[in-house]
Design an enzyme around this catalytic site. Sequence first.
Site, mmCIF file in Angstrom:
data_model
loop_
_atom_site.group_PDB
_atom_site.id
_atom_site.type_symbol
_atom_site.label_atom_id
_atom_site.label_comp_id
_atom_site.label_asym_id
_atom_site.label_seq_id
_atom_site.Cartn_x
_atom_site.Cartn_y
_atom_site.Cartn_z
ATOM 1 N N LYS A 106 0.806 -1.222 0.000
ATOM 2 C CA LYS A 106 0.000 0.000 0.000
ATOM 3 C C LYS A 106 0.840 1.273 0.000
ATOM 4 C CE LYS A 106 -0.679 0.439 4.902
ATOM 5 N NZ LYS A 106 -0.143 1.751 5.284
ATOM 6 N N THR A 107 1.954 1.258 0.730
ATOM 7 C CA THR A 107 2.779 2.461 0.761
ATOM 8 C C THR A 107 3.304 2.762 -0.637
ATOM 9 O OG1 THR A 107 3.470 1.757 2.954
ATOM 10 C CG2 THR A 107 4.661 3.584 1.983
ATOM 11 N N ASP A 125 -3.706 7.852 4.276
ATOM 12 C CA ASP A 125 -3.210 6.508 4.563
ATOM 13 C C ASP A 125 -3.951 5.942 5.782
ATOM 14 O OD1 ASP A 125 -1.658 4.272 4.412
ATOM 15 O OD2 ASP A 125 0.115 5.162 5.339
ATOM 16 N N GLU A 126 -4.031 4.647 5.912
ATOM 17 C CA GLU A 126 -4.631 3.995 7.092
ATOM 18 C C GLU A 126 -6.001 4.579 7.423
ATOM 19 O OE1 GLU A 126 -3.080 1.450 8.364
ATOM 20 O OE2 GLU A 126 -0.939 1.825 8.670
ATOM 21 N N GLN A 160 -7.746 -4.335 9.508
ATOM 22 C CA GLN A 160 -6.623 -3.963 10.366
ATOM 23 C C GLN A 160 -6.949 -2.782 11.266
ATOM 24 O OE1 GLN A 160 -2.483 -4.443 8.852
ATOM 25 N NE2 GLN A 160 -3.472 -4.539 6.856
ATOM 26 N N ARG A 177 1.917 -10.372 10.282
ATOM 27 C CA ARG A 177 3.264 -9.786 10.323
ATOM 28 C C ARG A 177 4.305 -10.807 9.861
ATOM 29 N NH1 ARG A 177 1.882 -5.588 9.310
ATOM 30 N NH2 ARG A 177 -0.131 -6.603 9.164
#
Length: 721
Positions: free
Chosen positions: A36-37, A221-222, A252, A603
């Site tokens: 995503k980044t 973002d997020e 998330q 993770r």
Amino acid sequence: MNLSEITNGLNDKQHQSVALGDAQNALILAGAGSGKTRVLTHRIAYLVTQKNIHTDSILAVTFTNKAAAEMRARLGLLLRRPIQSMWVGTFHGLAHRLLRTHYEKAGLTSGFQILDAQDQFRIVKRLMKENNIDESKFPVRKVQWFINQQKDEGVRAQDVDAGYNFFIKKSLEVFVLYESHCRANDLIDFAELLVRSYELLKNNAELLEHYQTRFSNILVDEFQDTNTVQYKWIKQLFTGRNNVFCVGDDDQSIYGWRGAKIENITNLETDFAPIQTIRLEQNYRSTGNILAASNALIANNSNRMGKSLWTDSGNGELIDIYEARTETDEADYVIRRIKKFIKDGSSASDCAILYRSNAQSRVFEDALIKYNIPYIIYGGLRFFERAEIKDALGYVRLCESTTDNVAFERIVNFPTRGIGNATLEKVREFAKDQHTNLFQAAIQVAPMLPTRASNALNGFIQLIEQMTDDSKNLILSEKVAYLLNNSGLITHYANDKTDKAGSKKENLEELISAAKQYSHDEDSEMNEVVGFISLASLDSSGDANAPIVDNVQLMTIHSAKGLEFPNVFLGGLEEDLFPSRQSKDEPHLLDEERRLCYVGMTRAMKRLTLTFAIKRFLHGQSLYAYPSRFLDEIPSEYVNKVKAKFGATQANYNDDDIYNQDIEPEANGQLSVGAGVKHGKFGYGTVLNFEGDGDSARIQIKFKQAGTKWLIASYANLEFV
DNA sequence: ACAATAGGGATTTTT
DNA sequence: TCCCTATTGT
């Protein structure tokens, strides 16, 4: 720059997201590890280079300073042009920028100060004390929490309907007091940054229009972590003539307890219509088994937007689930496994131990020490939050502006100089009556006090005036150094023979280098000192230097969000611990726990090990626990179950048989992390950390009895055992 | 003003 | 158990 440079290496969905039309609203549902980044930064690069959008027209918002810094760094590389002036930052950072630029319109003076959570706590506490509100019935933490909750919702004290709830009624009283205190003293807490900048634009049509026109492209973002004010903040800037590009993952969302509204991500579809939703579901991080297990777990949640991660990189190993007898056994197993991983060529930093609550870290820590494996625990006090640093900044602040009451309160009697509470009460009262600041009040009150108190107070006033005068022409770092030396802080710690004095002194020296490294933006509304102080509040990490040692990583799952590790151990999968006792009976809280578990599992890149203990020592007592329901939600086809071997009769024992290998605790008789030592006075202990070598080496030792201390090797006379 | 002591509470913490 | 606070005694 041509298009292929930007879209190179992107998959179809990523490409599609990056190359959407510049007038297209988009919601990118980006699963864990789906890049995503990358999409976010490449999207900006696409807009700038392919659609000729001016960098000044872009607003990119993140939650953490780390994410913002990373985005800036990547953008700098991609665009190969200065991005200094670009509006890339955290919600709080950008709100702060707005308030500094338009402080008058926001009802502030140019010197307004930011309150961090600690400062806020102290103020709430003081106000409660002054107004005889019983702390035992209304814990300060909870009242502070209440206030922030309201603000996160964009609600002012006057808007709260207390109803008949006694706690809310009392909290509201404090809220009112707190609001007027902050207004009177030009104080802005974290939530206030957002609320105030929201109101600033709401009440200034011209200003709002200016920014609405300026920001043609808003990227967030997020998004699943936005709270109500943050959502309103973005929505306010959206006109329909400009557009938004939001990246998030409802699965998330783990900050609901802090006011984040997972619904915001679904509201996007109505509030920002028309909006195109694109799902990034290809995962580049984890093995097939890890993803399948994570997918199966999260499928138990209701109200999901729906998303299923996949990978083309193979199934990989099964997920290990270890049934430990106790928390010590759990830690022992995990550390033995890590020891084996390291032996087989992994580095320690490839291994992460994640847990639900910080209290769980201790047992792992003990085991790591026992097995002589270096580790680092993330979380806990950050650099700028440390008491000695805040004290030092208190001097910087008061010398910068004597109207800074928060700083005054903090340092007026630290180091102690005989100014007691009785004296301070008089000063506070005078300041209140005369509507002046504490420093001015002190000047006025001092002559009226008994000799001893008067001298003490005058001593302080003169010290501050003297230091302000002497340091006014120094550059920032010199000023900090000067104030440290002349305020008595350094002397205080030099005379302090107790345990932590050494590391505190060292932190203060670190503050000087932080001041040296601070690069001030010349175009800023703030002067250098105010800029530095603001930075300290808004980015308390202060970790300019990345850790160099190869360490096993220990942290809560919350702090692991956004990170990845080849080998992940997720501990304490027990009912009442994970999911936590407080969450298990409320469906929406339970869902968040499940998302948290999902975040933890995703993770892992190669190996994932989940552990639980049948019996756990917690809060001073031993409790029997049931395995977490989350374990039952993972289909057995992805799982390898492992049980403690000792005396086990029916153990289904099928891992690398770590108990038969040469994996034993070590004490190698040399200076190394984990080595056992004996000290003449403090007794037995273990080396936690050391720096330098030879006689000048400083060693941090955790003593069995005497606690943790930094010692100078040449004086300590240590015996290795 | 400070050290010693007793009592109560105990998720998670981007800013 | 540990950590933080309030209280007490010097």
